[in-house]
Scaffold this active site. Structure first.
Site, PDB file in Angstrom:
ATOM      1  N   ASP A  93     -16.151  39.934  -1.198  1.00 41.82           N
ATOM      2  CA  ASP A  93     -15.377  41.027  -1.050  1.00 41.82           C
ATOM      3  C   ASP A  93     -13.989  40.600  -0.313  1.00 41.82           C
ATOM      4  O   ASP A  93     -13.755  39.423  -0.566  1.00 41.82           O
ATOM      5  CB  ASP A  93     -15.988  41.759   0.101  1.00 41.82           C
ATOM      6  CG  ASP A  93     -15.959  43.192  -0.165  1.00 41.82           C
ATOM      7  OD1 ASP A  93     -14.678  43.910   0.027  1.00 41.82           O
ATOM      8  OD2 ASP A  93     -16.793  44.124  -0.470  1.00 41.82           O
ATOM      9  N   HIS A 129     -12.534  46.361   4.243  1.00 46.45           N
ATOM     10  CA  HIS A 129     -13.534  46.839   3.146  1.00 46.45           C
ATOM     11  C   HIS A 129     -14.885  45.945   3.377  1.00 46.45           C
ATOM     12  O   HIS A 129     -15.882  46.540   3.128  1.00 46.45           O
ATOM     13  CB  HIS A 129     -12.704  46.560   1.742  1.00 46.45           C
ATOM     14  CG  HIS A 129     -13.822  46.832   0.648  1.00 46.45           C
ATOM     15  ND1 HIS A 129     -14.807  46.056  -0.049  1.00 46.45           N
ATOM     16  CD2 HIS A 129     -14.085  48.146  -0.014  1.00 46.45           C
ATOM     17  CE1 HIS A 129     -15.546  46.759  -0.976  1.00 46.45           C
ATOM     18  NE2 HIS A 129     -14.978  48.046  -1.006  1.00 46.45           N
ATOM     19  N   SER A 172     -18.366  51.862  -3.913  1.00 45.03           N
ATOM     20  CA  SER A 172     -18.491  50.624  -2.870  1.00 45.03           C
ATOM     21  C   SER A 172     -19.269  50.857  -2.030  1.00 45.03           C
ATOM     22  O   SER A 172     -19.655  49.527  -1.127  1.00 45.03           O
ATOM     23  CB  SER A 172     -17.182  50.235  -2.734  1.00 45.03           C
ATOM     24  OG  SER A 172     -16.278  49.341  -3.605  1.00 45.03           O
TER      25      SER A 172
END
Length: 553
Positions: free
Chosen positions: A169, A252, A438
């Site tokens: 990520d 994220h 996600s």
């Protein structure tokens, strides 16, 4: 650039709602008693009710002669323990036996004409509920309609420190308070130069390592420095023409890591699915996403495979969470890597997100590659989330939260996890609600890590089969049976319990199985959602309320 983070809608106007949550040093741990892991499947006692005790109950222990006679009938040595309030009798076996064996002994006793009933004295255990202060806001973990039933699974296991989950990520904020206690392993930063190799600093120094945003190329520091974009950067090399947008940092990877493994039951913040597994941060996304070549190398390294110029990973992962993607077919480099990774047998699952274009997931890579477990998103009512991609390339669905123009709905119905207060570079820890596929994918990754905690010998094929067969059916109002959202909604409890008793057939394969599909959460209101998916995040309200205990099976 060919790949962007499969991420979450973000309204920067709501970022001011972000609330910093106090951290806790020296968080408490919970140790599960060994007997708890048996989950009532063993007992060493039988309850028996005798007919001659019904009319005039004595409520006293049985005589030695009576116990000897019962032992002879049962074919097992029994010992009188005590009478119950009902005037039944509790009998003790020499040792704890599986429930099925104790039922057979009880059945023999029940054949006696003077026995009203005989049954195993089953053990019961507390229904473990996380003590974390924001656990009530994590509806996706426990609600019966749209949740994944993780709370019941914790009565079987809260994870194993022997299992490693890689978060491929944007990197992870390594200092986050809810990822401490030895949970984070030494990861790697795979974002290289934005120029042709070797780096041409003399003529293009302003754009070298622009995507990396940390001043250098690949290195041993997988921490997330932030992926914000300014208006001026959007129109400059190397970002111009790549569909980039100006935005603040998304954090994220930290949000994804929190869903998988934030420290649970420590009376602060929130709980991840797995409270003991190790998290391996692999940084492949920066400003305006990342290159497929870097992502593929990061995945290979996470699995323990050789990557040129990079030290060997000494802690190869069992599960790879890849919550990212881009429009297009599965590339040769992606499919080759995925096939090789699953061929190691060390990696038991590569979990991808299905995309957020409300479109067929077959056009989103790497989720459309063969072998991945691709995850679609459902909302709080258990229906397909309006944005979630769908179709035959979706393996299973999990809660992804709601994307709507009403901030209160977004917050209350989003997926709460770890975040940071920094608009650009990291500052202090915080929590945030995100929405998107996600956020759904790491729930499946966390579930798989719990499955491996109870049955480390599971293969990739075993895991895929168990996840599919244990999934809950979609509610009647859902369009999923029509458009395709995989086998059903993730049921962590059912999957973990099925894994604990799973016996693989001799022909069981260790390869990955069929294709997946998925990858990205798009920005709401984007001018062109057909552009490669951009890295964005959605802080969607922040609600703090008094925690109430939630029990249930």
């Amino acid at each position: 650039m060919t790949k962007r983070c499969s991420n979450f809608f973000l309204s920067r106007l709501t970022i001011a709602l972000l609330v910093t949550v106090a951290t806790s040093a020296g968080a408490d741990t919970i140790r599960m008693p060994k007997s708890l892991k048996k989950s009532g499947e063993y007992t060493d006692q039988i309850v028996i009710r005798l007919k001659d005790e019904v009319a005039s109950p004595k409520r006293q222990a049985l005589s030695v002669g009576r116990v000897q006679a019962l032992s002879l009938a049962a074919g097992a040595h029994l010992k009188s323990v005590r009478p119950t309030g009902e005037a039944a009798q509790v009998l003790k076996l020499p040792e704890a036996l599986p429930i099925a064996d104790v039922q057979k002994i009880a059945a023999k006793l029940a054949q006696d004409p003077n026995v009203l009933y005989a049954e195993p004295d089953r053990r019961k255990f507390p229904h473990l509920v996380s003590s974390d202060t924001r656990y009530d806001d994590q509806w996706y973990l426990f609600e019966t309609v749209g949740g994944i039933n993780a709370q019941s699974a914790w009565n079987v296991t809260t994870g194993s420190s022997s299992i490693v989950v890689a978060v491929v990520d944007t990197g992870v904020i390594l200092t986050n308070s809810d990822l401490q206690g030895g949970r984070l392993l030494a990861g790697y930063d795979f974002i290289g130069s934005d120029d042709d190799y070797p780096n041409d600093r003399a003529t293009d120094s302003g754009t070298v390592f622009a995507t990396a945003n940390d001043g250098n190329g690949r290195d041993t520091n997988p921490s997330d420095p932030g992926d914000w974009m300014t208006s001026s950067e959007v129109s400059q090399s190397p970002f111009t023409g790549n569909g980039c947008i100006a935005d603040d940092s998304s954090w994220h990877g930290t949000h994804v890591a929190g869903i998988i493994g934030a420290n649970g039951n420590n009376s602060v913040n929130l709980a991840g699915l797995d409270w003991n597994a190790k998290i391996l941060p692999v940084r492949v996304l920066g400003k305006c996403g990342g290159y497929t070549s870097d992502i593929v190398d990061g995945m290979r390294w996470a699995a323990g495979l050789t990557v040129s110029g990079v030290p060997t990973n000494t802690n190869p992962a069992h599960v790879l969470n890849v919550s990212l993607g881009g429009i297009g077919s599965c590339s040769t480099s992606e499919q080759t890597a995925i096939t090789q990774i699953l061929g190691t047998t060390q990696v038991k699952a590569i979990v991808t997100s299905a995309g957020n274009e409300n479109d067929d997931a077959s056009n989103n890579a790497p989720g459309n590659c063969t072998g991945v477990i691709n995850v679609g998103a459902t909302d709080r009512d258990g229906n397909r989330a309006s944005y979630s991609d769908f179709g035959n390339f979706v393996t299973i669905s999990a809660p992804g939260g709601l994307i709507t123009t009403d901030p209160s709905d977004i917050g209350a119905n989003g997926i709460l996890s770890l975040y940071n207060n920094g608009l650009t570079s990291p500052t202090s820890d915080a929590l945030a609600f995100f929405s998107g596929t996600s956020a759904a994918a790491p729930q499946v990754s966390g579930a798989i890590s719990l499955m491996l905690a109870v049955k480390p010998t599971l293969t990739a094929a075993n895991i895929r089969s168990i996840l599919s067969s244990s999934a809950r059916a979609f509610p009647g109002s859902s369009d999923c049976p029509t458009v395709g959202c995989g086998a059903g909604i993730l049921d962590v409890n059912a999957a973990v319990r099925a894994a604990s008793t799973f016996t693989a057939p001799s022909s069981s394969s260790s390869s990955g199985g069929g294709g997946g599909g998925g990858g990205c959460t798009t920005e709401l209101g984007s001018a062109d959602i057909s552009l490669p998916l951009l890295l964005s995040a959605a802080l969607l309200g922040f609600f703090r309320r008094k925690r109430q205990s939630k029990n249930g099976d």
